[in-house]
Design an enzyme around this catalytic site. Structure first.
Site, PDB file in Angstrom:
ATOM      1  N   SER A 146       0.667  -1.232  -0.026  1.00 31.66           N
ATOM      2  CA  SER A 146      -0.164  -0.607  -0.122  1.00 31.66           C
ATOM      3  C   SER A 146       0.945   1.710   0.284  1.00 31.66           C
ATOM      4  O   SER A 146       1.940   1.133   0.619  1.00 31.66           O
ATOM      5  CB  SER A 146      -0.760  -0.117   1.305  1.00 31.66           C
ATOM      6  OG  SER A 146      -1.623   1.279   1.429  1.00 31.66           O
ATOM      7  N   LYS A 177     -13.136  -5.609   2.148  1.00 33.88           N
ATOM      8  CA  LYS A 177     -13.496  -4.030   2.107  1.00 33.88           C
ATOM      9  C   LYS A 177     -15.772  -4.471   2.267  1.00 33.88           C
ATOM     10  O   LYS A 177     -16.324  -3.458   2.754  1.00 33.88           O
ATOM     11  CB  LYS A 177     -13.672  -3.265   0.520  1.00 33.88           C
ATOM     12  CG  LYS A 177     -12.722  -2.911   0.045  1.00 33.88           C
ATOM     13  CD  LYS A 177     -12.760  -2.837  -1.590  1.00 33.88           C
ATOM     14  CE  LYS A 177     -11.434  -1.371  -1.095  1.00 33.88           C
ATOM     15  NZ  LYS A 177     -11.680  -1.243  -2.284  1.00 33.88           N
ATOM     16  N   ASN A 203     -14.773   1.432   2.271  1.00 32.35           N
ATOM     17  CA  ASN A 203     -12.696   1.174   2.593  1.00 32.35           C
ATOM     18  C   ASN A 203     -12.578   3.150   2.879  1.00 32.35           C
ATOM     19  O   ASN A 203     -11.371   3.192   3.624  1.00 32.35           O
ATOM     20  CB  ASN A 203     -12.125   1.972   1.077  1.00 32.35           C
ATOM     21  CG  ASN A 203     -12.554   3.347   0.375  1.00 32.35           C
ATOM     22  OD1 ASN A 203     -13.244   4.158   1.107  1.00 32.35           O
ATOM     23  ND2 ASN A 203     -12.252   4.102  -0.418  1.00 32.35           N
ATOM     24  N   ASP A 260     -14.451   5.784  -2.808  1.00 32.97           N
ATOM     25  CA  ASP A 260     -13.454   5.199  -4.226  1.00 32.97           C
ATOM     26  C   ASP A 260     -14.261   5.733  -5.047  1.00 32.97           C
ATOM     27  O   ASP A 260     -13.301   6.286  -5.677  1.00 32.97           O
ATOM     28  CB  ASP A 260     -13.503   3.572  -4.154  1.00 32.97           C
ATOM     29  CG  ASP A 260     -12.522   2.958  -3.669  1.00 32.97           C
ATOM     30  OD1 ASP A 260     -11.389   3.697  -3.399  1.00 32.97           O
ATOM     31  OD2 ASP A 260     -12.770   1.592  -3.100  1.00 32.97           O
ATOM     32  N   GLY A 314     -16.109  -6.217  -9.863  1.00 32.46           N
ATOM     33  CA  GLY A 314     -15.788  -6.008  -8.935  1.00 32.46           C
ATOM     34  C   GLY A 314     -15.797  -5.030  -7.698  1.00 32.46           C
ATOM     35  O   GLY A 314     -16.872  -4.080  -8.151  1.00 32.46           O
ATOM     36  N   GLY A 315     -15.293  -5.045  -7.222  1.00 30.09           N
ATOM     37  CA  GLY A 315     -15.587  -4.441  -5.554  1.00 30.09           C
ATOM     38  C   GLY A 315     -15.037  -2.418  -6.091  1.00 30.09           C
ATOM     39  O   GLY A 315     -16.201  -1.446  -6.080  1.00 30.09           O
ATOM     40  N   TYR A 357      -2.290   1.640 -11.415  1.00 30.49           N
ATOM     41  CA  TYR A 357      -1.181   2.326 -10.792  1.00 30.49           C
ATOM     42  C   TYR A 357      -0.063   2.293 -10.863  1.00 30.49           C
ATOM     43  O   TYR A 357       0.819   3.162 -11.072  1.00 30.49           O
ATOM     44  CB  TYR A 357      -1.853   3.964  -9.857  1.00 30.49           C
ATOM     45  CG  TYR A 357      -1.987   2.450  -8.419  1.00 30.49           C
ATOM     46  CD1 TYR A 357      -0.572   2.214  -7.318  1.00 30.49           C
ATOM     47  CD2 TYR A 357      -3.509   2.681  -8.105  1.00 30.49           C
ATOM     48  CE1 TYR A 357      -1.549   2.023  -6.455  1.00 30.49           C
ATOM     49  CE2 TYR A 357      -3.234   2.380  -7.154  1.00 30.49           C
ATOM     50  CZ  TYR A 357      -1.949   2.062  -5.575  1.00 30.49           C
ATOM     51  OH  TYR A 357      -2.005   1.254  -4.815  1.00 30.49           O
TER      52      TYR A 357
HETATM   53  P1  NAP Z   1     -12.305  -7.158  -7.629  1.00 26.52           P
HETATM   54  O1  NAP Z   1     -13.460  -7.366  -6.036  1.00 26.52           O
HETATM   55  O2  NAP Z   1     -11.506  -8.605  -7.596  1.00 26.52           O
HETATM   56  O3  NAP Z   1     -12.900  -6.966  -8.746  1.00 26.52           O
HETATM   57  C1  NAP Z   1     -12.043  -7.666 -10.327  1.00 26.52           C
HETATM   58  C2  NAP Z   1     -12.848  -7.673 -11.498  1.00 26.52           C
HETATM   59  O4  NAP Z   1     -11.931  -8.077 -12.358  1.00 26.52           O
HETATM   60  C3  NAP Z   1     -13.869  -8.688 -10.949  1.00 26.52           C
HETATM   61  O5  NAP Z   1     -15.042  -8.851 -12.019  1.00 26.52           O
HETATM   62  C4  NAP Z   1     -13.179  -9.646 -11.533  1.00 26.52           C
HETATM   63  O6  NAP Z   1     -13.876 -11.344 -12.311  1.00 26.52           O
HETATM   64  C5  NAP Z   1     -12.163  -9.613 -12.954  1.00 26.52           C
HETATM   65  N1  NAP Z   1     -11.082  -9.606 -13.560  1.00 26.52           N
HETATM   66  C6  NAP Z   1      -9.510 -10.031 -12.410  1.00 26.52           C
HETATM   67  N2  NAP Z   1      -8.861 -10.817 -13.154  1.00 26.52           N
HETATM   68  C7  NAP Z   1      -9.653 -11.477 -14.867  1.00 26.52           C
HETATM   69  C8  NAP Z   1      -9.108 -11.497 -15.927  1.00 26.52           C
HETATM   70  N3  NAP Z   1      -8.114 -12.078 -16.014  1.00 26.52           N
HETATM   71  N4  NAP Z   1     -10.054 -11.142 -16.829  1.00 26.52           N
HETATM   72  C9  NAP Z   1     -11.339 -10.715 -17.207  1.00 26.52           C
HETATM   73  N5  NAP Z   1     -12.007 -10.355 -15.774  1.00 26.52           N
HETATM   74  C10 NAP Z   1     -10.926 -10.166 -14.662  1.00 26.52           C
HETATM   75  O7  NAP Z   1     -10.784  -5.946  -7.482  1.00 26.52           O
HETATM   76  P2  NAP Z   1     -11.549  -4.673  -6.678  1.00 26.52           P
HETATM   77  O8  NAP Z   1     -11.094  -3.985  -5.479  1.00 26.52           O
HETATM   78  O9  NAP Z   1     -12.390  -3.690  -8.055  1.00 26.52           O
HETATM   79  O10 NAP Z   1      -9.987  -4.475  -8.071  1.00 26.52           O
HETATM   80  C11 NAP Z   1      -9.619  -4.134  -9.791  1.00 26.52           C
HETATM   81  C12 NAP Z   1      -8.469  -2.854  -9.389  1.00 26.52           C
HETATM   82  O11 NAP Z   1      -8.624  -1.909  -9.445  1.00 26.52           O
HETATM   83  C13 NAP Z   1      -7.386  -3.869  -9.253  1.00 26.52           C
HETATM   84  O12 NAP Z   1      -6.264  -3.703 -10.678  1.00 26.52           O
HETATM   85  C14 NAP Z   1      -7.142  -3.319  -8.048  1.00 26.52           C
HETATM   86  O13 NAP Z   1      -5.491  -2.850  -8.173  1.00 26.52           O
HETATM   87  C15 NAP Z   1      -7.615  -1.870  -9.023  1.00 26.52           C
HETATM   88  N6  NAP Z   1      -8.415  -0.778  -7.667  1.00 26.52           N
HETATM   89  C16 NAP Z   1      -7.568   0.612  -8.028  1.00 26.52           C
HETATM   90  C17 NAP Z   1      -8.001   1.675  -7.344  1.00 26.52           C
HETATM   91  C18 NAP Z   1      -7.515   3.225  -6.778  1.00 26.52           C
HETATM   92  O14 NAP Z   1      -7.266   3.888  -6.522  1.00 26.52           O
HETATM   93  N7  NAP Z   1      -7.066   3.560  -8.257  1.00 26.52           N
HETATM   94  C19 NAP Z   1      -8.715   1.610  -6.130  1.00 26.52           C
HETATM   95  C20 NAP Z   1      -9.602   0.545  -5.913  1.00 26.52           C
HETATM   96  C21 NAP Z   1      -9.018  -1.030  -6.919  1.00 26.52           C
HETATM   97  P3  NAP Z   1     -13.549 -12.345 -11.262  1.00 26.52           P
HETATM   98  O15 NAP Z   1     -14.250 -12.300  -9.931  1.00 26.52           O
HETATM   99  O16 NAP Z   1     -14.249 -13.672 -11.932  1.00 26.52           O
HETATM  100  O17 NAP Z   1     -11.836 -13.156 -10.606  1.00 26.52           O
END
Ligand code: NAP
Length: 308
Positions: A41, A92, A113, A128, A155-156, A251
């Site tokens: 983090s 979360k 969050n 977020d 996802g989240g 990022y």
């Molecule tokens: P999450 O809840 O696990 O959701 C991820 C989503 O992507 C789910 O729908 C997942 O499907 C899908 N996915 C994962 N691998 C995949 C693949 N190979 N092909 C197709 N779909 C795929 O995670 P999250 O918390 O939303 O985070 C997602 C991304 O956003 C991460 O990279 C995280 O670092 C980034 N993020 C950035 C910030 C920021 O402040 N910039 C904040 C939050 C998150 P499944 O459930 O089927 O695996």
């Protein structure tokens, strides 16, 4: 708080210091982040830089918490007088039943969050969505009421992004996820909170991706595809044009293959660093009641000068 060093360099007991060199003492207010893992983090350096800049006697620390210890950990932090904490993967959603109050937006998103602890009462928020929105508006001229949106992943973070965009008046969204039932669940939840927004799902297929690209003005990748070397791009970028805004929530690296390809096609691009900054700034204000020093927080993040 900035405290001058003792006149005499000799001390029997060396005080502990925050990463910025400020001493931690009996009056220090503690905030932090719970997650598993949390070592990656960037939030500790971002918040500690902000506390230092404002001369606040506060410290932000990581609390690695495995899923089986979540309830004990949260109770323990409240009992120990911590002012609040951020929540990251995988807690979360699981944290909701452990809280005393949940903000309407966090309730609609279904994830928290940021937790504020007021006299032992735990209040959950989700920053977020607003973080995403501030970053997008700051970087590009974006007119929500005139923009159709394609969201990759369900996802989240997709929940937070979609809820925020619907609040801002986006007329229509396509949600595209590899598990169609996950996309359908998210679109059903969104429709129940935002009946004015036309929300549909697409299959995770090249044909549907192409259809989404041709239809949308804003494209948001919320999947982790692009984080690791060799991941490739979640989309075939054929059809991307200068009329598109493409946001990748990732990022690190600062420019994923998706953004590289879209930038080459002259689309307006944005990585996830701005969202990280602004969700943190909103949490900072919830805890301290003060405006966050954005420049200081941005400078504490890696790659803040990199391509975005
Ligand atoms: P999450 O809840 O696990 O959701 C991820 C989503 O992507 C789910 O729908 C997942 O499907 C899908 N996915 C994962 N691998 C995949 C693949 N190979 N092909 C197709 N779909 C795929 O995670 P999250 O918390 O939303 O985070 C997602 C991304 O956003 C991460 O990279 C995280 O670092 C980034 N993020 C950035 C910030 C920021 O402040 N910039 C904040 C939050 C998150 P499944 O459930 O089927 O695996």
């Amino acid at each position: 708080m900035l405290v001058p060093p003792p006149a005499c360099g000799f001390a029997m007991h060396t005080p502990h210091h925050t990463p910025k060199g400020d001493p931690v003492n009996g009056a220090t207010t503690v905030v932090g982040i719970i997650g598993h893992p949390v070592s990656h983090s960037h939030s500790p350096q971002m918040h500690n830089a902000a506390f230092h800049a404002l001369g606040l006697n506060w410290v932000y620390v990581p609390f690695p918490l495995t899923p089986d210890r979540l309830a004990d950990g949260v109770r323990g932090l409240a009992a120990a007088g911590v002012r609040g904490f951020n929540v990251t993967i995988p807690h979360k959603e699981k944290i909701l039943p452990l809280l005393d109050e949940i903000s309407p937006q966090a309730r609609a998103i279904g994830a928290v969050n940021t937790v504020v602890i007021d006299n032992g009462k735990l209040v959950g928020h989700n920053t977020d969505g607003v973080g995403f929105s501030h970053a997008l508006h700051q970087a590009h001229r974006f007119k929500p009421e005139r923009s159709r949106v394609l969201v990759l992943g369900a996802g989240g973070s997709a929940r937070a992004v979609c809820d925020q965009l619907a609040r801002e008046g986006v007329p229509a969204m396509y949600i595209c996820a590899r598990r169609s039932e996950q996309a359908a669940d998210l679109s059903a939840d969104l429709r129940s909170h935002h009946p004015g927004c036309d929300i549909k799902t697409l299959d995770w297929s090249p044909l549907d991706h192409r259809c989404g690209i041709n239809w949308a003005e804003l494209i948001v990748n919320t999947t982790p595809i692009g984080m690791r070397p060799g991941d490739g791009s979640p989309l075939d970028t054929n059809g991307i044009s200068p009329g598109h805004i493409v946001v990748d929530l990732i990022y690190a690296p600062p420019e994923t293959e998706l953004l590289q390809k879209c930038r080459a096609l002259r689309a307006r691009c944005l990585n996830g660093l701005g969202m990280l900054l602004h969700q943190g700034a909103a949490a900072f204000t919830l805890w301290t009641g003060k405006e966050a020093p954005l420049d200081v927080m941005q400078a504490a993040l890696p790659n803040h000068n990199g391509p975005a």
